[in-house]
Design a protein around this motif. Structure first.
Motif, PDB file in Angstrom:
ATOM      1  N   MET A   1       0.099  14.489 -69.186  1.00 51.72           N
ATOM      2  CA  MET A   1       1.095  14.853 -68.194  1.00 51.72           C
ATOM      3  C   MET A   1       2.220  13.821 -68.268  1.00 51.72           C
ATOM      4  O   MET A   1       1.973  12.628 -68.222  1.00 51.72           O
ATOM      5  N   ASP A   2       3.454  14.305 -68.375  1.00 54.10           N
ATOM      6  CA  ASP A   2       4.579  13.369 -68.412  1.00 54.10           C
ATOM      7  C   ASP A   2       5.043  13.058 -66.985  1.00 54.10           C
ATOM      8  O   ASP A   2       4.571  13.643 -66.006  1.00 54.10           O
ATOM      9  N   VAL A   3       5.974  12.140 -66.863  1.00 57.04           N
ATOM     10  CA  VAL A   3       6.437  11.664 -65.563  1.00 57.04           C
ATOM     11  C   VAL A   3       7.021  12.788 -64.723  1.00 57.04           C
ATOM     12  O   VAL A   3       6.723  12.906 -63.525  1.00 57.04           O
ATOM     13  N   GLU A   4       7.850  13.629 -65.299  1.00 55.40           N
ATOM     14  CA  GLU A   4       8.466  14.725 -64.535  1.00 55.40           C
ATOM     15  C   GLU A   4       7.432  15.711 -64.016  1.00 55.40           C
ATOM     16  O   GLU A   4       7.542  16.197 -62.894  1.00 55.40           O
ATOM     17  N   GLN A   5       6.421  16.006 -64.823  1.00 55.15           N
ATOM     18  CA  GLN A   5       5.352  16.901 -64.371  1.00 55.15           C
ATOM     19  C   GLN A   5       4.580  16.272 -63.218  1.00 55.15           C
ATOM     20  O   GLN A   5       4.255  16.947 -62.242  1.00 55.15           O
ATOM     21  N   LEU A   6       4.312  14.980 -63.333  1.00 56.78           N
ATOM     22  CA  LEU A   6       3.604  14.267 -62.278  1.00 56.78           C
ATOM     23  C   LEU A   6       4.396  14.317 -60.974  1.00 56.78           C
ATOM     24  O   LEU A   6       3.857  14.649 -59.920  1.00 56.78           O
ATOM     25  N   LEU A   7       5.688  14.035 -61.054  1.00 58.91           N
ATOM     26  CA  LEU A   7       6.521  14.020 -59.859  1.00 58.91           C
ATOM     27  C   LEU A   7       6.672  15.409 -59.241  1.00 58.91           C
ATOM     28  O   LEU A   7       6.688  15.545 -58.020  1.00 58.91           O
ATOM     29  N   SER A   8       6.783  16.425 -60.058  1.00 54.25           N
ATOM     30  CA  SER A   8       6.928  17.777 -59.502  1.00 54.25           C
ATOM     31  C   SER A   8       5.625  18.264 -58.874  1.00 54.25           C
ATOM     32  O   SER A   8       5.645  19.090 -57.954  1.00 54.25           O
ATOM     33  N   ALA A   9       4.494  17.750 -59.335  1.00 54.66           N
ATOM     34  CA  ALA A   9       3.202  18.154 -58.794  1.00 54.66           C
ATOM     35  C   ALA A   9       2.806  17.344 -57.560  1.00 54.66           C
ATOM     36  O   ALA A   9       1.936  17.762 -56.796  1.00 54.66           O
ATOM     37  N   MET A  10       3.452  16.196 -57.339  1.00 54.17           N
ATOM     38  CA  MET A  10       3.065  15.314 -56.241  1.00 54.17           C
ATOM     39  C   MET A  10       3.719  15.759 -54.934  1.00 54.17           C
ATOM     40  O   MET A  10       4.935  15.780 -54.808  1.00 54.17           O
ATOM     41  N   THR A  11       2.893  16.108 -53.975  1.00 60.94           N
ATOM     42  CA  THR A  11       3.373  16.519 -52.656  1.00 60.94           C
ATOM     43  C   THR A  11       3.511  15.280 -51.766  1.00 60.94           C
ATOM     44  O   THR A  11       2.937  14.226 -52.074  1.00 60.94           O
ATOM     45  N   PRO A  12       4.226  15.395 -50.643  1.00 65.17           N
ATOM     46  CA  PRO A  12       4.287  14.266 -49.703  1.00 65.17           C
ATOM     47  C   PRO A  12       2.899  13.826 -49.208  1.00 65.17           C
ATOM     48  O   PRO A  12       2.674  12.640 -48.995  1.00 65.17           O
ATOM     49  N   ASP A  13       1.967  14.760 -49.056  1.00 65.49           N
ATOM     50  CA  ASP A  13       0.609  14.402 -48.629  1.00 65.49           C
ATOM     51  C   ASP A  13      -0.097  13.559 -49.691  1.00 65.49           C
ATOM     52  O   ASP A  13      -0.788  12.590 -49.365  1.00 65.49           O
ATOM     53  N   VAL A  14       0.067  13.933 -50.946  1.00 66.28           N
ATOM     54  CA  VAL A  14      -0.531  13.163 -52.039  1.00 66.28           C
ATOM     55  C   VAL A  14       0.099  11.771 -52.079  1.00 66.28           C
ATOM     56  O   VAL A  14      -0.597  10.758 -52.217  1.00 66.28           O
ATOM     57  N   TYR A  15       1.430  11.716 -51.927  1.00 66.17           N
ATOM     58  CA  TYR A  15       2.116  10.425 -51.898  1.00 66.17           C
ATOM     59  C   TYR A  15       1.558   9.544 -50.776  1.00 66.17           C
ATOM     60  O   TYR A  15       1.279   8.360 -50.996  1.00 66.17           O
TER      61      TYR A  15
END
Length: 94
Positions: free
Chosen positions: A1-15
């Motif tokens: 998984m690249d950085v952009e995929q990680l960021l697009s998949a990360m929700t505020p709850d996950v953060y």
């Protein structure tokens, strides 16, 4: 998984869960993070902040990837403004 995929998949709850884990060294459920998990969580939190943190606190990563620092005067001003919302109650002494 690249950085952009990680960021697009990360929700505020996950953060929030990752941030909690970074701050406490434990998952919200209570289990302790390994050093590898701590490192990965910190990287993910910083990446998320670099894209979404439009109101950085003292010494955090702001949107755009810049490290944001607030002076002591700025922090005092911010905290004094927030204290207006606090209701103070005087407790009667016996």
């Amino acid at each position: 998984m690249d950085v952009e995929q990680l960021l697009s998949a990360m929700t505020p709850d996950v953060y929030d869960r990752l941030l909690y884990a970074c701050e406490t060294g434990r998952w919200p459920e209570g289990s302790v993070l390994s050093q590898e998990q701590k490192d990965s969580c910190m990287q993910a939190v910083m990446l998320y902040q670099s894209k979404h943190n439009v109101d950085p606190q003292h010494m955090s990563v702001a949107a755009g990837g810049e490290i944001a620092f607030k002076s002591k005067a700025e922090l005092k001003k911010q905290f004094s403004a927030e204290q207006e919302d606090i209701v103070r109650v005087k407790v009667a002494e016996n």
